[in-house]
Design an enzyme around this catalytic site. Structure first.
Site, PDB file in Angstrom:
ATOM      1  N   TYR A   1       0.823  -1.214   0.000  1.00 35.91           N
ATOM      2  CA  TYR A   1       0.000   0.000   0.000  1.00 35.91           C
ATOM      3  C   TYR A   1       0.858   1.266   0.000  1.00 35.91           C
ATOM      4  CZ  TYR A   1      -4.157  -2.759   0.129  1.00 35.91           C
ATOM      5  OH  TYR A   1      -5.150  -3.626  -0.229  1.00 35.91           O
TER       6      TYR A   1
ATOM      7  N   ARG B   1       1.497   1.808  -3.593  1.00 35.20           N
ATOM      8  CA  ARG B   1       0.295   2.309  -4.293  1.00 35.20           C
ATOM      9  C   ARG B   1       0.109   3.812  -4.022  1.00 35.20           C
ATOM     10  NH1 ARG B   1       0.917  -1.916  -5.457  1.00 35.20           N
ATOM     11  NH2 ARG B   1       1.571  -0.769  -7.287  1.00 35.20           N
TER      12      ARG B   1
ATOM     13  N   GLN C   1     -15.331   1.477  -6.923  1.00 35.41           N
ATOM     14  CA  GLN C   1     -14.581   0.408  -6.248  1.00 35.41           C
ATOM     15  C   GLN C   1     -13.133   0.853  -6.071  1.00 35.41           C
ATOM     16  OE1 GLN C   1     -15.666  -3.649  -8.124  1.00 35.41           O
ATOM     17  NE2 GLN C   1     -16.459  -2.168  -9.558  1.00 35.41           N
TER      18      GLN C   1
ATOM     19  N   ASP D   1      -8.289   5.041  -5.078  1.00 39.05           N
ATOM     20  CA  ASP D   1      -7.516   6.257  -5.361  1.00 39.05           C
ATOM     21  C   ASP D   1      -8.380   7.499  -5.096  1.00 39.05           C
ATOM     22  OD1 ASP D   1      -8.906   7.201  -7.816  1.00 39.05           O
ATOM     23  OD2 ASP D   1      -8.092   5.394  -8.750  1.00 39.05           O
TER      24      ASP D   1
ATOM     25  N   HIS E   1     -14.608   0.247  -1.470  1.00 42.98           N
ATOM     26  CA  HIS E   1     -13.476  -0.552  -0.982  1.00 42.98           C
ATOM     27  C   HIS E   1     -12.481   0.245  -0.152  1.00 42.98           C
ATOM     28  CE1 HIS E   1     -14.313  -3.626  -4.431  1.00 42.98           C
ATOM     29  NE2 HIS E   1     -15.083  -3.809  -3.384  1.00 42.98           N
TER      30      HIS E   1
ATOM     31  N   CYS F   1      -2.295   6.634  15.731  1.00 38.56           N
ATOM     32  CA  CYS F   1      -3.668   7.138  15.697  1.00 38.56           C
ATOM     33  C   CYS F   1      -3.739   8.504  16.390  1.00 38.56           C
ATOM     34  CB  CYS F   1      -4.583   6.157  16.412  1.00 38.56           C
ATOM     35  SG  CYS F   1      -6.260   6.778  16.598  1.00 38.56           S
TER      36      CYS F   1
ATOM     37  N   CYS G   1      -6.364   8.027  19.681  1.00 36.59           N
ATOM     38  CA  CYS G   1      -6.043   7.261  20.906  1.00 36.59           C
ATOM     39  C   CYS G   1      -4.547   7.004  21.069  1.00 36.59           C
ATOM     40  CB  CYS G   1      -6.813   5.937  20.913  1.00 36.59           C
ATOM     41  SG  CYS G   1      -6.155   4.689  19.784  1.00 36.59           S
TER      42      CYS G   1
ATOM     43  N   THR H   1     -15.090  -1.843 -15.018  1.00 41.91           N
ATOM     44  CA  THR H   1     -14.994  -2.908 -14.004  1.00 41.91           C
ATOM     45  C   THR H   1     -15.184  -4.265 -14.658  1.00 41.91           C
ATOM     46  OG1 THR H   1     -15.955  -3.839 -11.978  1.00 41.91           O
ATOM     47  CG2 THR H   1     -17.450  -2.562 -13.379  1.00 41.91           C
TER      48      THR H   1
HETATM   49  P1  OAD Z   1     -10.436  -5.147 -12.688  1.00 44.75           P
HETATM   50  O1  OAD Z   1      -8.971  -5.003 -12.853  1.00 44.75           O
HETATM   51  O2  OAD Z   1     -10.968  -6.475 -12.273  1.00 44.75           O
HETATM   52  O3  OAD Z   1     -11.156  -4.766 -14.074  1.00 44.75           O
HETATM   53  C1  OAD Z   1     -10.831  -3.604 -14.743  1.00 44.75           C
HETATM   54  C2  OAD Z   1     -11.695  -3.525 -15.988  1.00 44.75           C
HETATM   55  O4  OAD Z   1     -11.424  -2.270 -16.619  1.00 44.75           O
HETATM   56  C3  OAD Z   1     -11.435  -4.613 -17.024  1.00 44.75           C
HETATM   57  O5  OAD Z   1     -12.657  -5.217 -17.392  1.00 44.75           O
HETATM   58  C4  OAD Z   1     -10.823  -3.848 -18.215  1.00 44.75           C
HETATM   59  O6  OAD Z   1     -11.208  -4.393 -19.481  1.00 44.75           O
HETATM   60  C5  OAD Z   1     -11.396  -2.469 -18.016  1.00 44.75           C
HETATM   61  N1  OAD Z   1     -10.595  -1.382 -18.582  1.00 44.75           N
HETATM   62  C6  OAD Z   1      -9.272  -1.329 -18.856  1.00 44.75           C
HETATM   63  N2  OAD Z   1      -8.914  -0.134 -19.352  1.00 44.75           N
HETATM   64  C7  OAD Z   1     -10.045   0.610 -19.399  1.00 44.75           C
HETATM   65  C8  OAD Z   1     -10.349   1.954 -19.809  1.00 44.75           C
HETATM   66  N3  OAD Z   1      -9.408   2.775 -20.272  1.00 44.75           N
HETATM   67  N4  OAD Z   1     -11.620   2.379 -19.714  1.00 44.75           N
HETATM   68  C9  OAD Z   1     -12.602   1.569 -19.244  1.00 44.75           C
HETATM   69  N5  OAD Z   1     -12.374   0.299 -18.838  1.00 44.75           N
HETATM   70  C10 OAD Z   1     -11.127  -0.178 -18.915  1.00 44.75           C
HETATM   71  O7  OAD Z   1     -10.911  -3.970 -11.715  1.00 44.75           O
HETATM   72  P2  OAD Z   1     -12.226  -3.838 -10.835  1.00 44.75           P
HETATM   73  O8  OAD Z   1     -13.404  -4.488 -11.493  1.00 44.75           O
HETATM   74  O9  OAD Z   1     -12.341  -2.432 -10.433  1.00 44.75           O
HETATM   75  O10 OAD Z   1     -10.464  -4.384  -4.661  1.00 44.75           O
HETATM   76  O11 OAD Z   1     -11.806  -4.695  -9.566  1.00 44.75           O
HETATM   77  C11 OAD Z   1     -12.617  -4.779  -8.442  1.00 44.75           C
HETATM   78  C12 OAD Z   1     -11.801  -4.894  -7.175  1.00 44.75           C
HETATM   79  O12 OAD Z   1     -10.839  -5.944  -7.288  1.00 44.75           O
HETATM   80  C13 OAD Z   1     -10.948  -3.676  -6.894  1.00 44.75           C
HETATM   81  O13 OAD Z   1     -11.687  -2.642  -6.277  1.00 44.75           O
HETATM   82  C14 OAD Z   1      -9.908  -4.233  -5.962  1.00 44.75           C
HETATM   83  C15 OAD Z   1      -9.640  -5.580  -6.578  1.00 44.75           C
HETATM   84  O14 OAD Z   1      -9.376  -6.594  -5.670  1.00 44.75           O
HETATM   85  C16 OAD Z   1      -9.842  -3.818  -3.603  1.00 44.75           C
HETATM   86  O15 OAD Z   1      -8.854  -3.124  -3.700  1.00 44.75           O
HETATM   87  C17 OAD Z   1     -10.473  -4.102  -2.292  1.00 44.75           C
HETATM   88 ZN    ZN Z   2      -7.147   4.945  17.707  1.00 41.12          ZN
END
Ligand code: OAD
Ligand code: ZN
Length: 241
Positions: A54, A57, A89, A92, A107, A134, A137, A174
């Site tokens: 992290y 990131r 989701q 950032d 998330h 923190c 606390c 997504t």
């Molecule tokens: P994914 O990495 O699973 O999917 C990203 C999607 O974005 C894919 O389907 C790509 O085809 C699409 N993509 C790529 N470039 C793009 C663009 N320029 N415009 C539009 N779409 C594009 O990401 P998420 O579905 O967000 O969780 O993943 C869900 C969660 O999985 C995240 O929030 C994260 C991860 O584990 C946590 O961090 C808790």
């Molecule tokens: Zn605390």
């Protein structure tokens, strides 16, 4: 009739800003073992490793900028203040930096830490975690403020609220593998899927396109290139209310 416009974004929204998605070919899960850095088991096994993940990131986030799609969503917040549900989701802060004030982060948030003793959440921006305690606390047991696999995601309650309130659902960038956007699409009156790619892996007995076909409309474009078409759909939806 449900009248809200619900945008649910994922990693693809920030891809054109230079943040890697998770599941694409060059995605983060190619480089990291997801269960080591993003699960509750991995966290219990090696806190330092997860913290370094992290920290990296956050450091990277300091060097990227919002793109046109983030600014477009901010313009929707401004134009439809009582109508827009702006959910992501992504952890950032690019929507906020583009001017959004009402983002629901399903998330969590990268730029905050959370105290494991008292639960308070506090801002650290793009800094490394080391040395932070923190502010409430004083505990040194602090952690990233991002939901891990194996723990609950309290903000998911907003998904159920939104399903009742939204008449238009737009999923941008997504893969639908964590939140089942296909099922949401089938429950909301009008649904739009924005993604440059069709799902190529057959899944659950369905063939190519198993996800986009659950939506009323598929805009097969990158987020920044889909803006005009999204705008058209929204205008038509609002005009017909
Ligand atoms: P994914 O990495 O699973 O999917 C990203 C999607 O974005 C894919 O389907 C790509 O085809 C699409 N993509 C790529 N470039 C793009 C663009 N320029 N415009 C539009 N779409 C594009 O990401 P998420 O579905 O967000 O969780 O993943 C869900 C969660 O999985 C995240 O929030 C994260 C991860 O584990 C946590 O961090 C808790
Ligand atoms: Zn605390």
């Amino acid at each position: 009739m449900a009248k809200k416009i619900w945008i649910l974004s994922g990693a693809g929204l920030s891809a054109e800003s230079g943040l890697r998605t998770f599941r694409d070919h060059d995605g983060l899960w190619e480089e990291y073992d997801v269960m080591e850095v993003c699960s509750i088991e991995g966290w219990r096994r090696d806190r330092d490793k997860v913290t370094r993940f992290y920290d990296a990131r956050r450091a990277q986030l300091a060097h990227v900028l919002p793109n046109a799609a983030h600014y477009y969503i901010a313009s929707l917040e401004e134009r439809y203040p009582d109508r827009l549900i702006n959910m992501t989701q992504n952890v950032d802060d690019l929507l906020e930096r583009a001017g959004c004030c009402h983002v629901i982060h399903l998330h969590g948030t990268l730029t905050d830490l959370r105290c494991e003793e008292c639960g308070s959440v506090f801002h650290i921006g793009y800094a490394h975690q080391e040395g932070f305690c923190c502010p409430k606390c004083g505990s040194a047991r602090v952690r990233h403020n991002v939901v891990m696999f194996g723990e609950s995601a309290p903000a998911y309650r907003h998904l159920y609220e939104a399903m009742d309130e939204a008449g238009l659902f737009i999923a941008i960038g997504t893969s639908g593998q964590v939140i089942d956007v296909g099922s949401i699409a089938e429950r909301v009156a009008l649904s739009v899927f924005v993604n440059p790619k069709r799902e190529e892996e057959p899944r659950w007995g369905r063939e190519i396109g198993w996800l986009d076909e659950r939506f009323d409309r598929f805009i097969q474009k990158k987020a920044t290139e889909a803006i005009d078409e999204i705008e058209e759909v929204i205008r038509e939806f609002v005009a017909n209310l």
